[in-house]
Scaffold this motif. Structure first.
Motif, PDB file in Angstrom:
ATOM      1  N   SER C 219      70.937  17.476  55.846  1.00  0.00           N
ATOM      2  CA  SER C 219      70.632  17.013  57.211  1.00  0.00           C
ATOM      3  C   SER C 219      69.549  15.939  57.229  1.00  0.00           C
ATOM      4  O   SER C 219      69.679  14.940  57.947  1.00  0.00           O
ATOM      5  CB  SER C 219      70.251  18.197  58.099  1.00  0.00           C
ATOM      6  OG  SER C 219      69.300  19.008  57.455  1.00  0.00           O
ATOM      7  N   THR C 220      68.494  16.100  56.425  1.00  0.00           N
ATOM      8  CA  THR C 220      67.439  15.086  56.415  1.00  0.00           C
ATOM      9  C   THR C 220      67.979  13.749  55.917  1.00  0.00           C
ATOM     10  O   THR C 220      67.731  12.681  56.506  1.00  0.00           O
ATOM     11  CB  THR C 220      66.287  15.532  55.483  1.00  0.00           C
ATOM     12  OG1 THR C 220      65.972  16.869  55.779  1.00  0.00           O
ATOM     13  CG2 THR C 220      65.082  14.645  55.658  1.00  0.00           C
ATOM     14  N   TRP C 224      68.397  10.278  58.134  1.00  0.00           N
ATOM     15  CA  TRP C 224      67.725   9.042  57.725  1.00  0.00           C
ATOM     16  C   TRP C 224      68.744   7.897  57.590  1.00  0.00           C
ATOM     17  O   TRP C 224      68.515   6.788  58.076  1.00  0.00           O
ATOM     18  CB  TRP C 224      67.024   9.277  56.380  1.00  0.00           C
ATOM     19  CG  TRP C 224      66.313   8.053  55.863  1.00  0.00           C
ATOM     20  CD1 TRP C 224      65.080   7.605  56.226  1.00  0.00           C
ATOM     21  CD2 TRP C 224      66.807   7.129  54.888  1.00  0.00           C
ATOM     22  NE1 TRP C 224      64.769   6.454  55.541  1.00  0.00           N
ATOM     23  CE2 TRP C 224      65.812   6.138  54.718  1.00  0.00           C
ATOM     24  CE3 TRP C 224      67.985   7.033  54.146  1.00  0.00           C
ATOM     25  CZ2 TRP C 224      65.964   5.071  53.836  1.00  0.00           C
ATOM     26  CZ3 TRP C 224      68.137   5.963  53.268  1.00  0.00           C
ATOM     27  CH2 TRP C 224      67.146   5.005  53.120  1.00  0.00           C
ATOM     28  N   ARG C 372      74.315  23.316  59.109  1.00  0.00           N
ATOM     29  CA  ARG C 372      73.792  22.081  58.493  1.00  0.00           C
ATOM     30  C   ARG C 372      74.902  21.394  57.708  1.00  0.00           C
ATOM     31  O   ARG C 372      75.795  22.069  57.189  1.00  0.00           O
ATOM     32  CB  ARG C 372      72.676  22.422  57.486  1.00  0.00           C
ATOM     33  CG  ARG C 372      71.503  23.190  58.042  1.00  0.00           C
ATOM     34  CD  ARG C 372      70.439  22.250  58.591  1.00  0.00           C
ATOM     35  NE  ARG C 372      69.369  22.999  59.231  1.00  0.00           N
ATOM     36  CZ  ARG C 372      68.265  23.417  58.599  1.00  0.00           C
ATOM     37  NH1 ARG C 372      68.098  23.151  57.328  1.00  0.00           N
ATOM     38  NH2 ARG C 372      67.339  24.085  59.247  1.00  0.00           N
ATOM     39  N   GLN C 403      65.876  15.442  49.807  1.00  0.00           N
ATOM     40  CA  GLN C 403      65.062  15.781  50.968  1.00  0.00           C
ATOM     41  C   GLN C 403      64.052  14.682  51.271  1.00  0.00           C
ATOM     42  O   GLN C 403      63.331  14.740  52.262  1.00  0.00           O
ATOM     43  CB  GLN C 403      64.315  17.120  50.755  1.00  0.00           C
ATOM     44  CG  GLN C 403      65.209  18.297  50.379  1.00  0.00           C
ATOM     45  CD  GLN C 403      66.471  18.366  51.230  1.00  0.00           C
ATOM     46  OE1 GLN C 403      66.403  18.270  52.451  1.00  0.00           O
ATOM     47  NE2 GLN C 403      67.630  18.517  50.577  1.00  0.00           N
TER      48      GLN C 403
END
Lengths: 324, 79, 408
Positions: C219-220, C224, C372, C403
């Motif tokens: 998800s991160t 981004w 997620r 991450q």
């Protein structure tokens, strides 16, 4: 009918004056003397002093008078002896003739024709020999013509007089004695397009006015070397007819611009830049220029010749481009 | 652009990215990724072509609407 | 001095190759790294660089000939430029050069043997040498036509040194070529299948594989990416694949034991990180050329490299160095793929990283259950070179890197 460039201009003026009573000619020595280059010889006798008017030596005054007459409904032809002297009338030409249509929101037009001699080659030295038509081609509001042939010398005046805005016609001094064939009935002439002076396949040589004979002679020489040169006669220096130039360059992929003006900031620079903008991906070589050396035109014959774009320089430049 | 013009555009772009596909035999309902096996790079290339040819901005959020030839054409025709 | 230009090894499984096309002619000057030939390895048409500088004196094999790895292809005469104390260059018989011209030629690294002479009796003049030293120039029209017709300008440049390549020369070359014969479609699918079969069988026979997998929360990373792509035109948008490649490259730096080769009974670490990217060809088959020095590239740079590599692979235009030197391979089945992938290592490499599809999954974190986007990363590694502990560290490094997407 065989005739000279000088007679062709004279016939054009005569025809215009017979056709339209609003047309008149004025300038220094155009009447009794017959014009500094003999263009108006005999016209005073035919049309009288009201329509063939000798003026004082004041370019600013008589050009301004021409502008006033044009605004007032007349169709004046103003003759300025050489382009060098036209600088005295530059304020009238640029600040009045070229701007009034714009500044009056279209209410005031200036249907004026200014003829002037340009160019070198007759040992008249630095105050009578320059080629400043490229400067005038910078100015919006003017149409700039450069007849190179007898046919254009004969044909361009009528559409110039019909134009509702100011038109400047540059007659190169070395062309007056050149001869050419004219048909008995004069065909209509456009003042918007460039012309192909000679077709070819290997290199495009672009020029106008007084350098046309040098270019034609260079093209003959190139032909003997197996190089086929296409000659573009610009005819109209403002607004430039880009389409004809690009069509030719897209065919030959190489271009030389020949201009009797000085190279820096010249009309040849403008043409070269437009080719690069519009036909870059059709070029096989950089656009080259052959211009006058950047000196005031010398008086001495051999120096004057050395300064001008000669056929040898045009041939050499074209050969470099073609690689033969 | 109307829908039928858009369909022609989508088909042309897919053909350019995947010239091996016989577009004649593909229906407008064909799923670009599942049926035609375009991978994510191919798909991105199709999006790039569609965007540049149509002048329509295509964001990532719009990708689901480009799933089939017909839905992609409908998307383009709406803009 | 003459050296032989030999059939290079373009992969551990390659035993021979078919010379498809010469890109040089006898008399051409070549430099180290110049592309001189196209070779069909049964997996791809590969552009082959030469490893010496000099003048091609003889081509030993005709296009279409199969040549074993190491077999001679051409003879290259090395230039005097590399041997400053060698005797002055002797021009072709009957052609005289003055000492001044020879000195100038030495200074400018010009080979007078291949310089056309324009002086009396074919004599090479000073101007000829200077002209020869100038780089070949290409007209705008020639560039455009070459791009449109698929003509390789280097094949023209080598025949007319010191001159401008014009559009007409490109058109003549395009006519002479007809259509390029070594595009991806020209590769025999059966030959490629055989090559893959041999290599994979060899791998499974010789390499004791072990496998590890790790689920990674994306998800991160995806948030981004989404943020980055919002501002970018389509042509520059970054796919998740580029982030995954970057994570692997960074893990290789952290855990170098998996980046290298198993040669003659021991592990040889690689000098750099050249990520082999498994690329499937439309119409079947698989090639794994390298993105070289992937560790030095940012995500946008990796994305550009990936696009370039995929398009050239599918056009059948790979370079020899890209074919022969991946140090670890990454296989990513993308959105079409399965949940996870347990790969077969390309010998003599010692590891292959696989990524399955990124899909939404239930995800427990901090005592909470959420949904997620998740990817399963897998590692297939050579147990002769490493043990599971090292492999686990490697997967952890990938997970950690994903991450921290904003880090280079």
């Amino acid at each position: 009918m065989r005739t000279t460039y000088r007679e062709a201009v004279r016939e054009a003026i005569r025809e215009a004056m017979r056709a339209d009573s609003r047309v008149f000619l004025m300038g220094e020595d155009v009447g009794r003397y017959g014009g500094a280059f003999g263009v108006s010889l005999g016209l005073l006798e035919e049309f009288g002093p009201d329509r063939i008017r000798d003026t004082p030596l004041s370019e600013s005054a008589f050009t301004g008078a021409g502008i006033g007459a044009a605004i007032g409904g007349m169709r004046p032809i103003v003759e300025i002896m050489t382009v060098n002297f036209s600088l005295l009338a530059l304020d009238q030409i640029m600040n009045n003739a070229a701007t009034l249509r714009h500044m009056s929101n279209g209410q005031i037009g200036v249907p004026l024709v200014i003829r002037m001699t340009t160019g070198a080659g007759r040992q008249l030295a630095a105050q009578h020999s320059h080629s400043l038509e490229g400067w005038y081609s910078h100015i919006p509001g003017l149409r700039i013509l450069a007849p190179a042939t007898v046919a254009d010398a004969r044909g361009m005046l009528a559409p110039a007089l019909a134009d509702p805005d100011p038109v400047l016609i540059f007659e190169h001094g070395s062309l007056y004695n050149t001869e050419g064939e004219l048909p008995e009935s004069i065909p209509t002439c456009d003042i918007s397009s460039a012309a192909i002076g000679r077709t070819g396949t290997d290199v495009t040589v672009i020029t106008y006015g007084g350098t046309m004979p040098a270019v034609i002679s260079a093209a003959d020489e190139l032909a003997t070397l197996g190089i086929s040169a296409e000659v573009v006669d610009l005819r109209v220096l403002r607004p430039l007819n880009d389409a004809t130039i690009m069509q030719s360059v897209r065919k030959t992929h190489r271009a030389v611009v020949v201009d009797e003006g000085w190279r820096s900031g010249s009309l040849s620079a403008e043409v070269s830049a437009r080719i690069t903008e519009q036909a870059f991906f059709d070029l096989d070589a950089p656009v080259m220029r052959v211009c006058t050396e950047e000196v005031p035109i010398p008086y001495a014959k051999h120096l004057e010749e050395a300064a001008l774009p000669r056929p040898e320089r045009i041939v050499r430049t074209a050969r470099e481009l073609v690689g033969r | 652009m109307n829908t039928s013009e858009a369909i022609v555009l989508v088909r042309r772009c897919v053909h350019e990215v995947a010239p091996d596909i016989d577009m004649e035999s593909i229906s407008d309902d064909a799923h670009l990724q599942e049926t035609l096996h375009l991978d994510s790079l191919d798909f991105l290339q199709v999006v790039e072509l569609l965007s540049s040819r149509s002048g329509i901005r295509i964001d990532e959020e719009d990708y689901p609407r480009l799933a089939t030839i017909a839905s992609a054409a409908a998307f383009l025709a709406q803009h | 001095m003459n050296t032989e230009f030999r059939m290079p090894s373009l992969g551990a499984d390659m035993e021979s190759g078919v010379l498809l096309e010469w890109l040089v002619h006898p008399g051409d000057t070549v430099h180290k790294g110049d592309i001189v030939a196209v070779v069909d390895t049964a997996k791809a048409a590969v552009e082959v660089e030469c490893f010496t500088s000099g003048v091609v004196t003889e081509l030993l094999v005709e296009p279409g000939t199969r040549v074993p790895v190491g077999g001679p292809l051409a003879v290259i005469s090395t230039t005097t430029g590399e041997q400053p104390h060698a005797a002055p260059t002797v021009a072709a018989p009957g052609v005289v050069t003055s000492p001044l011209v020879r000195h100038l030629a030495d200074q400018l690294h010009v080979d007078t043997g291949t310089t056309p002479g324009t002086g009396v009796g074919g004599r090479i003049t000073r101007a000829d040498v200077i002209r020869q030293a100038e780089p070949v120039r290409i007209s705008p029209r020639a560039r455009r036509l070459a791009a449109e017709r698929g003509v390789d300008l280097r094949t023209i440049g080598s025949t007319t040194p010191g001159r401008v390549i014009t559009g007409d020369e490109v058109l003549a070359a395009a006519d002479a070529l007809g259509r390029p014969e070594h595009d991806a479609k020209g590769i025999d699918p059966q030959a490629m299948r055989n090559a893959i079969a041999q290599l994979m069988a060899k791998s499974k026979k010789e390499i004791p594989h072990y496998y590890l997998t790790e689920q990674i929360d994306m998800s991160t990373a995806l948030a981004w990416l989404h943020e980055q792509n919002r501002a970018l035109p389509v042509a520059q948008r970054i796919l998740p694949a580029a982030l995954l490649l970057r994570a692997v490259a960074s893990a290789c730096a952290e855990v170098p034991q998996l980046n290298g080769f198993w040669i003659d009974g021991s592990f040889v670490p690689a000098g750099g990180v050249h990520l082999g990217v498994a690329i499937s060809l439309r119409g079947g088959g698989l090639v794994a050329p390298a993105i070289r020095d992937a560790g030095t590239l940012s995500a946008p740079e990796l994305m550009a490299a990936l696009r370039d590599l995929v398009s050239r692979t599918r056009a059948g235009r790979l370079r020899a160095s890209e074919m022969s030197d991946p140090t670890i391979t990454v296989s990513n089945l993308g959105d079409q793929g399965a949940d996870s992938l347990l790969g077969v290592i390309y010998p003599p490499q010692v590891a292959l990283v696989g990524f399955g599809r990124i899909a939404e999954r239930p995800w427990a974190s901090g005592g909470m259950l959420g949904v997620r986007p998740v990817v399963t990363a897998s590692l297939a590694a050579d147990h002769r070179a490493t043990d599971g502990v090292t492999g686990a560290l490697f997967l952890q490094a990938i997970a950690r890197q994903l991450q921290l997407p904003e880090e280079k």
